[in-house]
Design an enzyme around this catalytic site. Structure first.
Site, mmCIF file in Angstrom:
data_model
loop_
_atom_site.group_PDB
_atom_site.id
_atom_site.type_symbol
_atom_site.label_atom_id
_atom_site.label_comp_id
_atom_site.label_asym_id
_atom_site.label_seq_id
_atom_site.Cartn_x
_atom_site.Cartn_y
_atom_site.Cartn_z
ATOM 1 N N SER A 145 -50.223 -1.504 -55.020
ATOM 2 C CA SER A 145 -50.878 -1.786 -53.743
ATOM 3 C C SER A 145 -49.805 -1.764 -52.669
ATOM 4 O O SER A 145 -48.893 -2.594 -52.692
ATOM 5 C CB SER A 145 -51.549 -3.163 -53.809
ATOM 6 N N LYS B 61 -52.980 2.304 -54.125
ATOM 7 C CA LYS B 61 -53.905 1.667 -53.184
ATOM 8 C C LYS B 61 -53.136 1.465 -51.889
ATOM 9 O O LYS B 61 -51.998 0.992 -51.914
ATOM 10 C CB LYS B 61 -54.384 0.340 -53.777
ATOM 11 N N LYS C 43 -53.323 -0.200 -47.895
ATOM 12 C CA LYS C 43 -54.024 -1.119 -47.002
ATOM 13 C C LYS C 43 -54.394 -0.343 -45.740
ATOM 14 O O LYS C 43 -53.578 0.435 -45.222
ATOM 15 C CB LYS C 43 -53.104 -2.277 -46.616
ATOM 16 N N ASP D 291 -57.826 -0.555 -49.224
ATOM 17 C CA ASP D 291 -58.232 -1.965 -49.135
ATOM 18 C C ASP D 291 -58.189 -2.377 -47.668
ATOM 19 O O ASP D 291 -57.137 -2.348 -47.032
ATOM 20 C CB ASP D 291 -57.272 -2.828 -49.964
ATOM 21 N N GLU E 75 -62.063 -0.995 -50.950
ATOM 22 C CA GLU E 75 -62.053 -2.429 -51.266
ATOM 23 C C GLU E 75 -62.317 -3.264 -50.011
ATOM 24 O O GLU E 75 -61.670 -3.065 -48.979
ATOM 25 C CB GLU E 75 -60.691 -2.772 -51.883
ATOM 26 N N ASP F 225 -63.756 -7.781 -53.088
ATOM 27 C CA ASP F 225 -62.642 -8.666 -53.435
ATOM 28 C C ASP F 225 -62.952 -10.045 -52.832
ATOM 29 O O ASP F 225 -63.550 -10.910 -53.494
ATOM 30 C CB ASP F 225 -61.330 -8.053 -52.906
ATOM 31 N N LYS G 181 -60.185 -11.651 -59.107
ATOM 32 C CA LYS G 181 -58.964 -12.451 -59.019
ATOM 33 C C LYS G 181 -59.407 -13.820 -59.492
ATOM 34 O O LYS G 181 -60.140 -14.511 -58.779
ATOM 35 C CB LYS G 181 -58.480 -12.561 -57.575
ATOM 36 N N GLY H 276 -54.490 -8.803 -57.504
ATOM 37 C CA GLY H 276 -53.232 -9.543 -57.431
ATOM 38 C C GLY H 276 -53.077 -10.226 -56.090
ATOM 39 O O GLY H 276 -53.787 -9.906 -55.122
HETATM 40 O O1 OSB Z 1 -56.556 -7.961 -50.982
HETATM 41 O O2 OSB Z 1 -55.893 -7.398 -52.884
HETATM 42 C C1 OSB Z 1 -55.676 -7.968 -51.816
HETATM 43 C C2 OSB Z 1 -52.069 -9.139 -51.564
HETATM 44 C C3 OSB Z 1 -52.249 -10.362 -50.940
HETATM 45 C C4 OSB Z 1 -53.517 -10.764 -50.625
HETATM 46 C C5 OSB Z 1 -54.598 -9.956 -50.888
HETATM 47 C C6 OSB Z 1 -54.429 -8.735 -51.516
HETATM 48 C C7 OSB Z 1 -53.137 -8.317 -51.825
HETATM 49 C C8 OSB Z 1 -52.831 -7.033 -52.423
HETATM 50 C C9 OSB Z 1 -51.591 -6.909 -53.248
HETATM 51 O O3 OSB Z 1 -53.489 -6.047 -52.241
HETATM 52 C C10 OSB Z 1 -51.844 -7.160 -54.671
HETATM 53 C C11 OSB Z 1 -50.574 -7.291 -55.433
HETATM 54 O O4 OSB Z 1 -49.852 -6.305 -55.538
HETATM 55 O O5 OSB Z 1 -50.289 -8.385 -55.942
HETATM 56 MG MG MG Z 2 -58.089 -6.800 -51.795
#
Ligand code: OSB
Ligand code: MG
Length: 370
Positions: free
Chosen positions: A135, A161, A163, A188, A213, A238, A262, A290
């Site tokens: 991510s 992935k 953002k 995401d 996402e 999520d 999660k 995560g």
């Molecule tokens: O939305 O999945 C998410 C990190 C912090 C808070 C929310 C998210 C995320 C990530 C990173 O997308 C996930 C990771 O690599 O741990």
């Molecule tokens: Mg997310």
């Protein structure tokens, strides 16, 4: 299990590379750990909350309050039968799931030590290894993002992935497709859009994303259903999936075709497993999300992701060194040459031992309750 003492420890671990999301920029992983002493054993848990309430309503301050004033006084010097019993007995505390999950995490660790079984076995996990994805945060300069994507593709990460947020979305996706062809790609939005942006999501359909996402708000389960009807690309929820009931609503309303579980966001692995089972029963593909965890939380995610429903989609459970130079387990969670992570169990003897020296080094606060 008699609870003899609980410590809350705040640690700060700098990210190798700041992580920019649509809600904030992270420079450090600022996390609360809980250390539960019970009948000569010590179980560690990691709280997944952040320093502010950007991703969901909890943060380290609210978690500290709930632990110190609401949970710890009720369990200190008391018997707790199991993690499940703990969760059930605290159902009268509304929400505050990240706080509860931190204690639950430590209780599972105590169960692992008491039974001599792995968390994978205790949960009913079946998979020897899990497939990992990466991510990537928002980058101002697309060339920086390209460089990162190249780097993780080279290491074999099974899905990329990125953002997105308004103004940094469709053009970025288009540029990635042009540069990298048909790599497994997801986006995401961390709830940065509304239904007014529906045309943008229709436009995304041409880019063959595995899923989008959390495009809309946490509470927009109905709006997500409207969006999912209008687009081909699967919506993956999520933030909206805070509980079994929320997952059930999303499935019944066809708000999504994929769910990111999660467990901590839902109050722990006990609730996470119920959601996993529900999704499997309804044929909804799931993957393990995560929260840029430190090693304790990361190791727990690895075990959780060994449940039988986590098959096709790659998880946001990357190697610890993707984020940090140092971590709080020995060894640090790492990937194989197949870009998988081996799940600790009784047969392979793998354990991510908590490295207390590292915790001491990163410590930024320590509170003792006994
Ligand atoms: O939305 O999945 C998410 C990190 C912090 C808070 C929310 C998210 C995320 C990530 C990173 O997308 C996930 C990771 O690599 O741990
Ligand atoms: Mg997310």
């Amino acid at each position: 299990m008699r609870i003899d003492r609980i410590d809350i420890i705040r640690v700060l671990n700098p990210f190798k590379h700041p992580f920019q999301t649509s809600f904030t920029k992270f420079e450090n992983r600022d996390a609360l750990l809980v250390k539960i002493y019970s009948e000569g054993l010590v179980g560690w848990g990691e709280c997944k909350a952040f320093y502010g309430p950007f991703y969901n309503p909890e943060d380290n301050g609210t978690v500290f309050h709930i632990l110190k004033n609401m949970i710890i006084p009720k369990i200190l010097h008391q018997e707790v039968e199991s993690p499940e019993a703990f969760m059930e007995s605290f159902s009268y505390i509304k929400g505050n799931r990240l706080a509860k999950a931190a204690i639950e995490n430590a209780l599972w660790e105590l169960m692992v030590q008491r039974t001599g079984k792995s968390l994978k076995t205790l949960l009913g996990g079946t998979q020897k290894e899990i497939k990992v994805g990466v991510s990537l945060g928002i980058e101002k300069d697309i060339n920086v993002l390209f460089k990162e994507i190249y780097q993780y593709l080279e290491q074999g990460y099974h899905r990329t992935k990125i953002k997105i947020h308004p103004g940094k979305d469709i053009e970025v996706i288009k540029a990635i497709r042009k540069e990298f062809g048909d790599i497994p790609l997801t986006v995401d939005a961390n709830s940065a859009y509304t239904l007014k942006d529906i045309d943008l999501f229709k436009e995304m359909d041409q880019y063959q994303l595995q899923y989008i996402e959390q495009p809309l708000g946490e509470e927009d389960i109905v709006d997500h259903a409207v969006l999912q009807k209008e687009i081909e690309t699967p919506v993956c929820l999520d933030e909206s999936v805070v509980s079994y009931e929320a997952a059930e609503a999303a499935i019944r309303l066809d708000s999504c075709k994929v769910i990111n579980i999660k467990s901590s966001r839902c109050g722990g692995v006990y609730e996470g497993k119920r959601i996993h089972d529900l999704c499997v029963a309804h044929g909804i593909p799931v993957w393990c999300g995560g929260m840029t965890e430190l090693g304790i939380g990361r190791a727990q995610n690895v075990s959780f992701a060994s449940l039988p429903g986590f098959t096709e989609l790659a998880h946001d459970v990357a190697a610890a060194n993707r984020y940090f130079d140092e971590d709080i387990t020995s060894p640090m969670v790492d990937i194989t040459d197949r870009c998988t992570i081996i799940v600790p169990d009784e047969d392979n003897g793998i354990r991510y031992e908590v490295d207390e020296k590292q915790i001491d080094k990163m410590e930024a606060g320590h509170w003792i309750f006994k």
